[in-house]
Design a protein around this motif. Structure first.
Motif, PDB file in Angstrom:
ATOM      1  N   ARG A   1      -9.026  -5.613   2.708  1.00 34.66           N
ATOM      2  CA  ARG A   1      -9.965  -5.044   3.708  1.00 34.66           C
ATOM      3  C   ARG A   1      -9.301  -4.578   4.630  1.00 34.66           C
ATOM      4  O   ARG A   1      -9.777  -3.676   5.365  1.00 34.66           O
ATOM      5  N   ALA A   2      -8.021  -5.129   5.047  1.00 34.98           N
ATOM      6  CA  ALA A   2      -7.456  -4.567   6.528  1.00 34.98           C
ATOM      7  C   ALA A   2      -6.630  -3.247   6.024  1.00 34.98           C
ATOM      8  O   ALA A   2      -5.781  -2.854   6.912  1.00 34.98           O
ATOM      9  N   GLY A   3      -6.534  -2.858   4.749  1.00 32.98           N
ATOM     10  CA  GLY A   3      -5.959  -1.897   4.513  1.00 32.98           C
ATOM     11  C   GLY A   3      -4.575  -1.966   3.879  1.00 32.98           C
ATOM     12  O   GLY A   3      -3.788  -0.919   3.621  1.00 32.98           O
ATOM     13  N   ILE A   4      -4.195  -3.004   3.419  1.00 33.73           N
ATOM     14  CA  ILE A   4      -2.654  -3.462   2.853  1.00 33.73           C
ATOM     15  C   ILE A   4      -2.985  -3.217   1.378  1.00 33.73           C
ATOM     16  O   ILE A   4      -3.884  -3.769   0.793  1.00 33.73           O
ATOM     17  N   ASN A   5      -2.033  -2.564   0.947  1.00 32.03           N
ATOM     18  CA  ASN A   5      -1.940  -2.453  -0.589  1.00 32.03           C
ATOM     19  C   ASN A   5      -1.355  -3.592  -1.228  1.00 32.03           C
ATOM     20  O   ASN A   5      -0.201  -3.872  -1.599  1.00 32.03           O
ATOM     21  N   VAL A   6      -2.533  -4.568  -1.802  1.00 31.65           N
ATOM     22  CA  VAL A   6      -1.854  -5.898  -2.209  1.00 31.65           C
ATOM     23  C   VAL A   6      -1.214  -5.593  -3.566  1.00 31.65           C
ATOM     24  O   VAL A   6      -0.260  -6.617  -3.563  1.00 31.65           O
ATOM     25  N   PRO A   7      -1.670  -4.665  -4.506  1.00 30.29           N
ATOM     26  CA  PRO A   7      -1.092  -4.595  -5.690  1.00 30.29           C
ATOM     27  C   PRO A   7       0.708  -4.398  -5.352  1.00 30.29           C
ATOM     28  O   PRO A   7       1.434  -4.932  -6.107  1.00 30.29           O
TER      29      PRO A   7
ATOM     30  N   GLY B   1       5.731  -8.253 -12.273  1.00 26.09           N
ATOM     31  CA  GLY B   1       4.881  -8.408 -11.312  1.00 26.09           C
ATOM     32  C   GLY B   1       3.634  -7.059 -11.363  1.00 26.09           C
ATOM     33  O   GLY B   1       2.675  -7.265 -10.905  1.00 26.09           O
ATOM     34  N   THR B   2       3.976  -6.245 -12.027  1.00 23.98           N
ATOM     35  CA  THR B   2       3.014  -5.059 -12.250  1.00 23.98           C
ATOM     36  C   THR B   2       1.776  -5.571 -12.999  1.00 23.98           C
ATOM     37  O   THR B   2       0.813  -5.337 -13.070  1.00 23.98           O
ATOM     38  N   ILE B   3       2.434  -6.408 -14.218  1.00 23.49           N
ATOM     39  CA  ILE B   3       1.334  -6.928 -15.005  1.00 23.49           C
ATOM     40  C   ILE B   3       0.410  -7.930 -14.396  1.00 23.49           C
ATOM     41  O   ILE B   3      -0.691  -8.106 -14.460  1.00 23.49           O
ATOM     42  N   VAL B   4       1.076  -8.894 -13.239  1.00 21.29           N
ATOM     43  CA  VAL B   4       0.133  -9.452 -12.364  1.00 21.29           C
ATOM     44  C   VAL B   4      -0.648  -8.842 -11.505  1.00 21.29           C
ATOM     45  O   VAL B   4      -1.838  -9.271 -11.430  1.00 21.29           O
ATOM     46  N   ALA B   5      -0.114  -7.722 -10.942  1.00 23.17           N
ATOM     47  CA  ALA B   5      -0.960  -7.062  -9.588  1.00 23.17           C
ATOM     48  C   ALA B   5      -1.869  -5.907 -10.213  1.00 23.17           C
ATOM     49  O   ALA B   5      -3.118  -5.924  -9.884  1.00 23.17           O
ATOM     50  N   LYS B   6      -1.503  -5.424 -11.445  1.00 24.44           N
ATOM     51  CA  LYS B   6      -2.241  -4.459 -11.913  1.00 24.44           C
ATOM     52  C   LYS B   6      -3.307  -4.933 -13.004  1.00 24.44           C
ATOM     53  O   LYS B   6      -4.429  -4.383 -13.234  1.00 24.44           O
ATOM     54  N   VAL B   7      -2.891  -5.641 -13.925  1.00 22.20           N
ATOM     55  CA  VAL B   7      -3.589  -5.962 -14.929  1.00 22.20           C
ATOM     56  C   VAL B   7      -4.437  -7.409 -14.615  1.00 22.20           C
ATOM     57  O   VAL B   7      -5.662  -7.479 -15.198  1.00 22.20           O
ATOM     58  N   GLY B   8      -3.734  -8.291 -13.908  1.00 26.08           N
ATOM     59  CA  GLY B   8      -4.563  -9.183 -13.276  1.00 26.08           C
ATOM     60  C   GLY B   8      -4.422 -10.499 -14.124  1.00 26.08           C
ATOM     61  O   GLY B   8      -5.089 -11.547 -13.983  1.00 26.08           O
ATOM     62  N   VAL B   9      -3.227 -10.528 -14.903  1.00 20.60           N
ATOM     63  CA  VAL B   9      -2.794 -11.887 -15.532  1.00 20.60           C
ATOM     64  C   VAL B   9      -2.172 -12.873 -14.721  1.00 20.60           C
ATOM     65  O   VAL B   9      -1.524 -12.362 -13.902  1.00 20.60           O
TER      66      VAL B   9
END
Length: 423
Positions: free
Chosen positions: A304-310, A148-156
């Protein structure tokens, strides 16, 4: 020109009971028109499937087979629970099959360290299953979080990351079991996840607890609505749901208690209910769950609503890994061993199909955890019924594929209707 008195007002002039019925039918028509069908199609489909096989296969509609279906669907259902959260984000996790296999291999090796492979824990003494189970689940949970970190942080894309995970963890399993081939699970704590059955009296107690807790939660919900100054739209539906849960709980126990060997409610079924309640609460009653739906509906608006999406994405893939681990342990306990094929076959497709058949949208933002249970029950019932009736394995694949296609088609049509109606 018509006067004000000529304007028809719904419900005016009708008795109170008739007005309530008119409102119910109006809401039902609106739900069908706007594609808001809920779990109705899957429930109707399940009833038709059970009715068909009851006449087609002589041994299908028996207490023993009913108990077998519960045990057979439990492992796949656990994986499907995790898939629900991933699909709610509009993502996919193709690694859950072999993550479940990795968890199964981990508990098998921990309770009976093998020889001839490179795992560091093969040099230590056997670990009791009660400790081995959480260790194995933690391992695959950490792997899910890493993916999940690779998906969320790297964008793969999640498709690429989890496809790579599928290949990597399949290779790890082959590497670990390459010499041993098969590891027999002898620890009773592990095997009991699939082979422990409550006594008839204990089963009734479990049914009473489930019904009581659900009724208590319904009462608390009503009290909260009253305190907030909100009205209850249809009070009778709350009563109907409580009665339905009571019938399902006590009916399941009654049928399982009539099974010959083994006799009683299977623990695997109770675990399915426990995780259903816990994950439903997580999805519906917590800020995390609301954030998952928000990100799945529109990730940019959520950001934009302030949710930490990653953070949400990482946690969701971790949940997927954890549930894959739970399901893998139950599946391994069901056969008392792990081999080179553990986590393979149609497990991945069955888990994803269960979630989709249960009404979870592939487009993200719509679906419920209970859908995974209903979908897994459909797949297990179809598979069991076709096997009991003596159909070839190819027929099972064809029928399951057709059901999946129908479910996705229904989801697509429902989504278009909702867009048109502004929902």
């Amino acid at each position: 020109m018509s006067s004000e008195a000529d304007v028809a007002v719904p419900g005016i002039g009708l008795p109170e009971g008739a007005e309530a019925k008119a409102g119910v039918w109006q809401r039902a028509r609106d739900n069908v028109r706007t594609g808001n069908l809920g779990v109705l199609p899957i429930v109707v489909g399940l009833i038709l499937i059970v009715s068909f096989f009851s006449f087609k296969a002589t041994n299908f509609f028996t207490a023993d087979n009913f108990s077998n279906v519960i045990v057979q669907m439990a492992g796949t259902c656990m994986l499907a629970y995790g898939v629900v959260f991933v699909l709610l984000l509009g993502e996919i996790d193709l690694s859950i099959g072999y993550l479940s296999g990795l968890a199964a291999v981990s508990v098998a090796e921990l309770q009976n360290p093998g020889t001839g492979n490179s795992l560091p824990y093969t040099l230590i003494a056997p670990v009791v299953g009660l400790i081995a189970i959480p260790i194995a689940i933690a391992i695959v949970g950490a792997i899910g979080a890493a993916q999940g970190t690779i998906v969320a942080k790297v964008g793969v894309p999640s498709f690429v990351v989890t496809l790579a995970g599928l290949l990597i963890w399949q290779g790890v399993i082959l590497q670990v079991l390459g010499i041993q081939g098969t590891v027999v699970i002898q620890d009773s704590w592990i095997n009991d996840t699939a082979y422990y059955y409550f006594s008839p009296i204990a089963g009734w107690i479990v049914a009473a607890i489930i019904t009581g807790l659900y009724a208590a939660s319904a009462v608390v919900h009503v009290i909260r609505l009253r305190r907030a100054g909100l009205g209850i739209r249809a009070p009778w539906t709350i009563v109907a749901k409580v009665v339905g849960v009571a019938i399902a709980s006590f009916g399941t126990v009654a049928i399982c208690n009539h099974a010959k060997v083994p006799n009683g409610l299977p623990l695997a079924g109770v675990l399915v209910v426990i995780f259903l309640v816990a994950l439903t609460f997580l999805a519906k009653r917590t800020s995390f769950g609301r954030h998952v739906y928000a990100v799945g509906g529109n990730a940019e608006a959520a950001r934009r609503a302030g949710i930490n999406v990653p953070r949400i994405r990482i946690l969701v893939f971790m949940i997927s890994g954890i549930m894959a681990g739970v399901g893998g342990i139950i599946l391994a306990a069901n056969v008392n061993s792990v081999d080179l094929n553990v986590g393979g076959g149609t497990l991945l497709l069955d888990a994803i199909s269960a979630a989709v058949i249960g009404g979870v949208s592939l487009f993200g933002g719509r679906g419920e955890v209970r859908g995974a249970l209903l979908g897994a029950l459909v797949i297990a019932t179809v598979s069991n019924g076709l096997n009991t009736a003596g159909y070839a394995p190819g027929t099972i694949y064809i029928v399951t594929g057709v059901i999946l296609l129908l479910a996705v088609t229904l989801d697509t049509v429902a989504r278009r209707l909702q867009v048109r109606s502004g929902r």
